[in-house]
Design a protein around this motif. Sequence first.
Motif, PDB file in Angstrom:
ATOM      1  N   LEU A 195       0.658  -1.371   0.073  1.00  0.00           N
ATOM      2  CA  LEU A 195       0.006  -0.382   0.284  1.00  0.00           C
ATOM      3  C   LEU A 195       1.288   0.939  -0.366  1.00  0.00           C
ATOM      4  O   LEU A 195       0.365   2.665  -0.860  1.00  0.00           O
ATOM      5  CB  LEU A 195      -0.653   0.165   1.302  1.00  0.00           C
ATOM      6  CG  LEU A 195      -1.992   0.636   0.859  1.00  0.00           C
ATOM      7  CD1 LEU A 195      -2.883   0.725   0.057  1.00  0.00           C
ATOM      8  CD2 LEU A 195      -3.012   0.909   2.163  1.00  0.00           C
ATOM      9  N   TYR A 200      -7.781   0.864   5.553  1.00  0.00           N
ATOM     10  CA  TYR A 200      -7.239  -0.389   4.626  1.00  0.00           C
ATOM     11  C   TYR A 200      -8.014  -1.167   5.917  1.00  0.00           C
ATOM     12  O   TYR A 200      -8.772  -2.581   5.637  1.00  0.00           O
ATOM     13  CB  TYR A 200      -7.011  -0.358   4.331  1.00  0.00           C
ATOM     14  CG  TYR A 200      -6.175  -1.205   2.912  1.00  0.00           C
ATOM     15  CD1 TYR A 200      -7.794  -1.776   2.780  1.00  0.00           C
ATOM     16  CD2 TYR A 200      -5.237  -2.302   2.157  1.00  0.00           C
ATOM     17  CE1 TYR A 200      -7.763  -2.712   1.697  1.00  0.00           C
ATOM     18  CE2 TYR A 200      -5.410  -3.349   1.873  1.00  0.00           C
ATOM     19  CZ  TYR A 200      -6.321  -3.261   1.140  1.00  0.00           C
ATOM     20  OH  TYR A 200      -6.532  -4.807   0.365  1.00  0.00           O
ATOM     21  N   VAL A 216     -12.275  -1.069  -2.170  1.00  0.00           N
ATOM     22  CA  VAL A 216     -11.340  -0.651  -1.164  1.00  0.00           C
ATOM     23  C   VAL A 216     -10.726   0.541  -2.142  1.00  0.00           C
ATOM     24  O   VAL A 216     -10.445   1.613  -1.122  1.00  0.00           O
ATOM     25  CB  VAL A 216     -10.194  -1.493  -1.566  1.00  0.00           C
ATOM     26  CG1 VAL A 216      -8.672  -0.646  -0.937  1.00  0.00           C
ATOM     27  CG2 VAL A 216     -10.029  -2.787  -0.592  1.00  0.00           C
ATOM     28  N   LEU A 229     -10.716   4.540  -0.441  1.00  0.00           N
ATOM     29  CA  LEU A 229      -9.457   4.561   0.117  1.00  0.00           C
ATOM     30  C   LEU A 229      -9.168   5.853  -0.769  1.00  0.00           C
ATOM     31  O   LEU A 229      -8.713   7.042  -0.696  1.00  0.00           O
ATOM     32  CB  LEU A 229      -8.764   4.128  -0.212  1.00  0.00           C
ATOM     33  CG  LEU A 229      -8.158   2.785   0.560  1.00  0.00           C
ATOM     34  CD1 LEU A 229      -6.874   1.785   0.018  1.00  0.00           C
ATOM     35  CD2 LEU A 229      -8.449   3.436   2.098  1.00  0.00           C
TER      36      LEU A 229
END
Length: 215
Positions: free
Chosen positions: A24, A46, A57, A61
């Motif tokens: 990430l 997350y 996701v 985000l």
Amino acid sequence: MTLSLIFDMDGTIFQTDKILEISLENTFNYLRESKLWDKETPIEKYREIMGVPLPVVWENLLPNYSMEVRELANEFFHEQLIANIKEGTGALYPHLEEVFSYLKSNNYSIYIASNGQIEYLKAIVDYYYLDQWVTETFSIQQVQTDDKADLVSTILKKYDIREGAVIGDRLSDINAAKKNGLTAIGCRFDFAQEAELSQADLVIDDLQDLKRIFT
């Protein structure tokens, strides 16, 4: 109890946290270099939503970003995850191989149902030789919805499964079991949340507990 067991992958079989943070961070560094992000990497966010399909996701985000940017981030992140798997950065949960061997030797059929993408799941299965125990691995990409219950239903129909259990760490796994008339076994592992686990039929703290349950 049952002869067919359907396991979640991330946070149940595979210790995703070992590759999550670095993958990430690399992705958001890429976005920063591309002048698309100027804040900290939302790692905690997350962790909160871990277990949902990747498109969801990126909706969380990158909520105010275009679909193109989300797809760009998703593709880069996916590549980073796979690279880290192949480099051996990740790990299976303790006792996984021992438990799978036990279940297989006692005629339990093992399946994997995951919200992960096909290539990602294949990387894990191939690296750790999970096919020696697992009958088949299923990805959420194989159904038209983002509902894991539909994915589990696909497994039940393909293999004519009437009884079984779903083993996973998140509410999506518990709901998938209950919607399909299966036993829901929650895993109190890294990404688990007590409020979600309270809805499971059984809760384990270690994969070895499955040997006691399925004696």
